[in-house]
Design an enzyme around this catalytic site. Sequence first.
Site: not given
Ligand code: NOJ
Length: 739
Positions: A267
Amino acid sequence: MVGKMTNQELRSLLDEMTLEEKVNQMQQLIGAFLTDEGVVTGPMQEMGLTEERAVLAGSVLGSYGAEKLKKMQREFIEKHPHRIPLLFMLDVINGFRTVFPIPLGQGASFEPELSERCAAVAAKEAAVSGVHVTFAPMVDLVRDARWGRVMESTGEDPYLNCLFSAAMVKGFQGEDIKEPYRVAACVKHFGGYGAATAGRDYNTVELSEHTLREFYLPSYKAGIDAGAAMVMTAFNTLGGVPCSGNKWLMRDVLRGEMEFDGVLISDWAAIEEMIYHGYCADRREAAVRAAEAGVDIDMMTGIYSEHLCSLVREGKIPQKLVDEAAARILELKNKLGLFENPYKDADEKAEKEIILCEEHKELAREAARKSFVLLKNEDILPLEKGSKIAYIGPYANNRHMIGSWSIIGESKDVTTLQEAVKEYDGNAQTVFCAGSPVLGDNIKLEGFVGNEVEEAPVRDCGQMLEEAVCAAKAADIVVMALGEHYLQSGEATSHANIQVPEVQMELFRRVCEVNERVVVVLFSGRPLDIREISGKAKAVLQVWMPGTEGARAIVDVLYGAYNPSGKLPMSFPYCVGQVPVHYNEYSTGRPCVPGKDKDRFRSKYLDIPNAPLYPFGYGLSYTRFSVSKIALDKECMTRDESIRAEVKVKNIGERKGTETIQFYIRDVAASVVRPVKELKGFCKITLEPGEEQTVSFTIDDSKLQFLTESGRWESEAGKFEVFAGTDSSTVNCAEFKLN
Ligand code: NOJ
C-alpha cells in the site's frame, strides 16, 4: 489478434534485462514524474528517486485519460532500453465516472451479480481512459463503525464478503484481462486491515490466528480464487509485524496456502512505514524486509529503486527475489496484452461515447435503489404524488453523494434530490430548504483541502433553521435528508462518535416539534447511532452514499415505483459503546438469553441492550412477508449426504415486493466454539401480493465445515441448528445431526 508473448520470449526478455531494469519494474511512480507538467525534482527527490531510475519504472499510479496516457506510454517506451510498457493503475472503487453506491451499500443489495455488473461498467469506463489495473475490490471484513473505511467494504459477514469479492473480481477482469474493456483487479488490504484497534485508521491489528483465518482471510481467498491478478498489502501490523514485511503472511499464507502467484503491491508508502512502526531501522532494512516477504511493487517510496541493486550486489538478498518479482510484473503486462498493444483500450472517441452513457447511469440507478435499506416505516411511506411535502435538510439539494473514494466521479454529474423530485412531481406545493449546513463549526475535517470540504454557500444558520421550521409546519409530510458529510467516511476518517452532526440533529428536533410526520432519508458511509432519529421519525430510509443516480433512485423508492429490498450488511449499533458489534459472535459461558437476562452475573451491559439497534440482514419492505416454520427432509445426515431445509414464504401485504430469505447455521458444540449463527445461504425472491413460494436450502458438508482444533477446515459430528428468516435475529430454527 496478435498473440501474447510466449513464456520463452518472456524469459529471454528477463535474461536480457539488467539488474537496474528489473528492480525498477518494482518501482511505482505517480504520473507527474513522467509528464511535462510534472515537477521533475521535488517529489522525486522526496521519494529518493533519480531521473535515470524514473525512466525505468514499471508502473504509474493515479493517472487516467486516453490522450494523456497514450502520450505518456509512447514517450516512456521510446526511452526504455527494452521498450517495456508501463502499467497504469488507479483506484476505481465504486465506479469510474459513473458512480455506483459505495461498496457497503452494494453489500446491502445482497446481490453479488449486481456488483459484478457495476464492476464491469467501471472497468469499461476506466479501460477506455487508459487504465490497466484497479486497486479494488477492498474485501476487508469490518465490525467497527468507528473505522471510516467500512464504507469500502461489503460488511461484517465472511460468507457475503466472499461472494462480493469474487463477483467484483469477475466484473473487473471478465474471463481474460486481455479482452477489451477489462482491467486487472487488486484484492486489498492483505490482511485484517478492517480490525484496526478501536476503529482508528492504520492502528495495530490484534487478532488471534484462529479469528484471522476464520473470519478475515476468506474474502481475500475468494478474490484470489476468482483470479485476481494482484493483491495489496495492508498498512497494519499483524502479530506485531507490519504486513508489508510479514513473511509468514505473504510467503506462507498468501503464496503458499492461498496459492497466489500474481503481483503483490505494497500500500501507499507502506514499505517506508515499517520504519515508523519500529520494525525497520532505516530504508535499506525496509527494502530487505519487504523483498523477503515477496512484495513485488513499492508504491510511492523509492526504497526498492534506491536499495535493491546494492543489496543484491553485496549479497545481502538473493538476486532470485528481484528476478521473481520482475517476472511476475512482466507476466501481468503480458496477460494484459501490453507488449502487443501498450495502449490496450485507451481511446479518446470511446471515452466520449461510453463514459456516463445512459446505460451506465441506468445501472447506477438500479444499484442505488437496491442498496437502500428501509429501517423503519410506520405507515407513512410510500409517499403520494401531489402531497404537500417539505424536503428539509442539507442533502435536500446537495450533489455530494458519491462518496469519498470516487476519485474520478464528479459531483456536477449528480442530480440532487430537489431536481429528482421536481422531475417526478412538479407539484407546486412541494418545498425544499436546507435548514442547516452538513457540518457545524464543532466538526473539523482536519487535513482536507478547502475545495473538497466546501458545500453550498452557507447562509445565516439561524435564518436557515427558522425557514425550515416554517416549511415543516405548513407541510403534511416532512422528508428530512440528513447525514454525514461525504468526507466523514473513507480513509483516515475514524470517529469516536458515530452520529449525525449535531447541527443537523438540532434541525431534526425542531422539525419534529412542529410536525409529527417526518421521514428521514439518511446519507452515510457507515452505520450510525440513530437511536434518536429512529425513535422520533415515522420512517427511516438508509441510502449510504448512493452515487451519480442516487437522487433519482431515492425518488423511485420514496414514491413507491421501487419497493425497498436492501438488507444491512453491517449491524447498526445501539450506540458507539457497543462496537465492535456483529451478529456472528461467540456465545459466552454466561449468555444473556431470555429467562436469564435479568440475572446479575450475565454477559450484558447495565445501561444498553446487547443487541444492536438494527441487526445484520435487517431491512423492511412496503409489503410484509410471512415465513413458515422450517421443514427438513430428514434430521440426520452423514458427510456425503445432504439435508434440504425449506420454508414457505408468502407476501401477506398489498404490494409486490422482494424479500431476502437468509439461512444461518449454528454448530451447537465443537472442538472450538462456534458463532451463535453463521450465514450460509440466502435467496432473494419477488412475490406478488398473496403469492407464496417455497424456498429451499441444501445443507451439505461444506456448509458445516470450520477451522477445527486440528487446524483443518472440516466438519465435526454432532448437533446443529439451522435458522431461516428475514434477518439475523430470526429464531425460526430446526435441529439436525451430522453422524
Ligand atoms: C492508500 C489506500 O489504503 C489504498 O486503498 C489505495 O488503493 C492506495 N492508497 C492508492 O491510492
